[in-house]
Write an enzyme that holds these catalytic residues in place. Sequence first.
Site, mmCIF file in Angstrom:
data_model
loop_
_atom_site.group_PDB
_atom_site.id
_atom_site.type_symbol
_atom_site.label_atom_id
_atom_site.label_comp_id
_atom_site.label_asym_id
_atom_site.label_seq_id
_atom_site.Cartn_x
_atom_site.Cartn_y
_atom_site.Cartn_z
ATOM 1 N N GLU A 38 0.865 -1.168 0.000
ATOM 2 C CA GLU A 38 0.000 0.000 0.000
ATOM 3 C C GLU A 38 0.909 1.228 0.000
ATOM 4 O O GLU A 38 1.817 1.319 0.833
ATOM 5 C CB GLU A 38 -0.883 0.000 1.252
ATOM 6 C CG GLU A 38 -1.804 1.205 1.252
ATOM 7 C CD GLU A 38 -2.744 1.278 2.445
ATOM 8 O OE1 GLU A 38 -2.731 0.387 3.311
ATOM 9 O OE2 GLU A 38 -3.497 2.271 2.481
ATOM 10 N N ARG A 263 5.977 -12.868 9.429
ATOM 11 C CA ARG A 263 6.548 -11.538 9.237
ATOM 12 C C ARG A 263 7.968 -11.513 9.746
ATOM 13 O O ARG A 263 8.298 -12.208 10.690
ATOM 14 C CB ARG A 263 5.801 -10.510 10.101
ATOM 15 C CG ARG A 263 4.451 -10.139 9.701
ATOM 16 C CD ARG A 263 3.890 -9.154 10.720
ATOM 17 N NE ARG A 263 4.261 -7.788 10.415
ATOM 18 C CZ ARG A 263 3.614 -7.047 9.520
ATOM 19 N NH1 ARG A 263 2.583 -7.527 8.874
ATOM 20 N NH2 ARG A 263 3.993 -5.815 9.285
ATOM 21 N N LYS A 273 4.790 0.541 9.135
ATOM 22 C CA LYS A 273 4.813 1.835 8.453
ATOM 23 C C LYS A 273 4.170 2.926 9.296
ATOM 24 O O LYS A 273 4.607 4.065 9.286
ATOM 25 C CB LYS A 273 4.068 1.729 7.115
ATOM 26 C CG LYS A 273 4.952 1.256 5.979
ATOM 27 C CD LYS A 273 4.186 1.254 4.677
ATOM 28 C CE LYS A 273 3.241 0.095 4.615
ATOM 29 N NZ LYS A 273 2.521 -0.044 3.359
HETATM 30 P P1 ATP Z 1 2.991 -2.202 7.769
HETATM 31 O O1 ATP Z 1 2.378 -2.935 8.910
HETATM 32 O O2 ATP Z 1 4.423 -1.874 7.934
HETATM 33 O O3 ATP Z 1 2.180 -1.027 7.320
HETATM 34 P P2 ATP Z 1 1.734 -3.673 5.786
HETATM 35 O O4 ATP Z 1 1.608 -5.129 5.810
HETATM 36 O O5 ATP Z 1 0.529 -2.895 6.103
HETATM 37 O O6 ATP Z 1 2.967 -3.254 6.625
HETATM 38 P P3 ATP Z 1 1.790 -3.473 2.997
HETATM 39 O O7 ATP Z 1 2.145 -2.305 2.172
HETATM 40 O O8 ATP Z 1 0.389 -3.938 2.990
HETATM 41 O O9 ATP Z 1 2.264 -3.127 4.442
HETATM 42 O O10 ATP Z 1 2.779 -4.681 2.707
HETATM 43 C C1 ATP Z 1 3.045 -5.198 1.433
HETATM 44 C C2 ATP Z 1 3.473 -6.612 1.595
HETATM 45 O O11 ATP Z 1 4.591 -6.703 2.449
HETATM 46 C C3 ATP Z 1 2.366 -7.446 2.204
HETATM 47 O O12 ATP Z 1 2.219 -8.625 1.443
HETATM 48 C C4 ATP Z 1 2.861 -7.750 3.581
HETATM 49 O O13 ATP Z 1 2.444 -9.014 4.001
HETATM 50 C C5 ATP Z 1 4.375 -7.688 3.416
HETATM 51 N N1 ATP Z 1 5.011 -7.297 4.677
HETATM 52 C C6 ATP Z 1 4.759 -6.208 5.417
HETATM 53 N N2 ATP Z 1 5.484 -6.214 6.545
HETATM 54 C C7 ATP Z 1 6.232 -7.341 6.525
HETATM 55 C C8 ATP Z 1 7.184 -7.926 7.413
HETATM 56 N N3 ATP Z 1 7.525 -7.352 8.561
HETATM 57 N N4 ATP Z 1 7.745 -9.103 7.055
HETATM 58 C C9 ATP Z 1 7.426 -9.684 5.895
HETATM 59 N N5 ATP Z 1 6.539 -9.199 5.028
HETATM 60 C C10 ATP Z 1 5.933 -8.034 5.322
HETATM 61 MG MG MG Z 2 -1.247 -3.618 4.980
#
Ligand code: ATP
Ligand code: MG
Length: 558
Positions: A38, A263, A273
């Site tokens: 996102e 994760r 984020k």
């Molecule tokens: P955040 O919690 O940091 O906002 P998010 O999952 O909301 O992370 P996205 O932009 O939706 O952020 O993430 C894109 C991809 O990265 C998703 O498929 C998510 O599962 C993966 N991802 C995010 N954080 C991690 C992490 N700590 N380890 C592995 N994969 C991750």
């Molecule tokens: Mg997300």
Amino acid sequence: MSENNNESQKPANFISNIIQQDLDSNKHTAIQTRFPPEPNGYLHIGHAKSICINFGLAEDFGGKCNLRFDDTNPEKEDDEYVESIKEDVAWLGYRWSELCHASDYFEQLYDYAVELIKQGKAYVDSLDAKQMREYRGTLTEPGRESPDRNRSIEDNLDLFARMRAGEFEDGKYLLRAKIDMASPNINMRDPALYRIKKAHHQRTGDDWPIYPMYDYTHCISDAIENITHSLCTLEFEDHRPLYDWVLNQVQTPAHPQQIEFARLQLKYTITSKRKLNQLVTDKHVDSWDDPRMPTISGLRRRGYTPASIRDFCDRIGVTKKDSFIEMAVLENSIREDLNEIAPRVMGVLDPLKVTIENYPDGQTEDMQAQNHPQKPEMGTRTVPFSKTLYIERDDFMEDAPKKFFRLSQGREVRLRYAYYVTCTDVIKDDAGNVIELICTYDPESRGGSTPDGRKVKGTIHWVSAEHAVDARVNLYDRLFSHPNPAGTDDFIAHLNPESLITLENCKLEPSLATPDEDTRYQFERLGYFIKDKQSDKLTFNRTVTLRDAWAKIDKANA
Ligand code: ATP
Ligand code: MG
């Protein structure tokens, strides 16, 4: 290690095993993955794991990987983030097959929603947010059905069309899936599919007063792109039944398989984020690419190489078990890479003046120095030597214990690539601080040995005072002093006040006057450094020390 990893070196994991089986059984003839961020922040090291998994598997199996922006929350999203994400993925060394946006599919998503309504599988609901929560039930109690649940298909179609036409205010209605309010899985209790939000979207402008929800958008976007394996993190495990439910109701070109993995969680930092955004907004750090940040842009500015981050992701592997990874694992990846590739130079961070009494006034000698003692192919350079030098302040000690092998009054050390010197006198200011050392040198020790074979235990680095380049150096430590700041009530309270130490009066060898922008240098005995691209004054950022200072501390505390 700077080379791309070759497939045969990579150990199998549970996802690569599934893919291999799917190819062997001809379920798929080729694989297609995607990385779906996102655009509401900069990517962090956790995303690097996901990028390496998605792009890495596609590469290993000769498939394709898309970069897809999951842009369904216009208020939180921004083009700045889109651009940074593209830059980071490319910098890590990956090329997307197609650049996609969930917003590319808004029209199709809308049509699929109409299809669901026509099947009696979705309805327009007028419960507000508070009522929704009340009706949803809890983990132990089933939810209750909304009074609007049995609205007629005609009325639902009419209301949904009017939602789309912008007739209603934000929050007035929701489109919900009609699944099962008594499901033990709360995600299946008639989840929202669309909400009214009169927000300007960075790509679709004001075309849409309604936006699809993540769960609904994600599975359909995957299906439209013919994704074979939809890889995501464990928190989506409970959403998988909904992912499959949606794709089972509507006629999409494919039904991807969602597979979840753990994760990445790194000790002493945060991978969220939202929290990283708070650090930037509240100015606890300078920017998203502050070298203390666990963002990809921060790591890049800190001097991490793409190869080291990919190597780190290989080392931590892919499992379904949540765990915390030591920062030392990441640091060892960059140390190993830089140990191979970084040219060696000399720089003094905390200078102490040394005058060599018996060295001719005004004389300068060019000393031959190796750029990488273990790699003669990296060549040599010259470093000027003269009567007045700087050495590191902590390479001198008054009343030094026997085991102190550096400089002390009456003791002899080797100056790297130059001469043996002996300290004969110490000059102090009125407050008693040492401000200068007087030494003598042995003219026969040029290059580091003497005809009499006399041994000295210590070798220290130095720079010639008149030739030295002035620089600022940033030394970094962990951003937090708590191993799991995100798990505490107030993560901000655990910021490490010493995460950045800036030294303004460093003296570097003259070859560093115009450093190569992308070269990481080893300052002998001090660590690896890269020029900071955003400072006016010549500034170096320390990427990592030569050894793990924390390993000892952690052991002592264990
Ligand atoms: P955040 O919690 O940091 O906002 P998010 O999952 O909301 O992370 P996205 O932009 O939706 O952020 O993430 C894109 C991809 O990265 C998703 O498929 C998510 O599962 C993966 N991802 C995010 N954080 C991690 C992490 N700590 N380890 C592995 N994969 C991750
Ligand atoms: Mg997300």
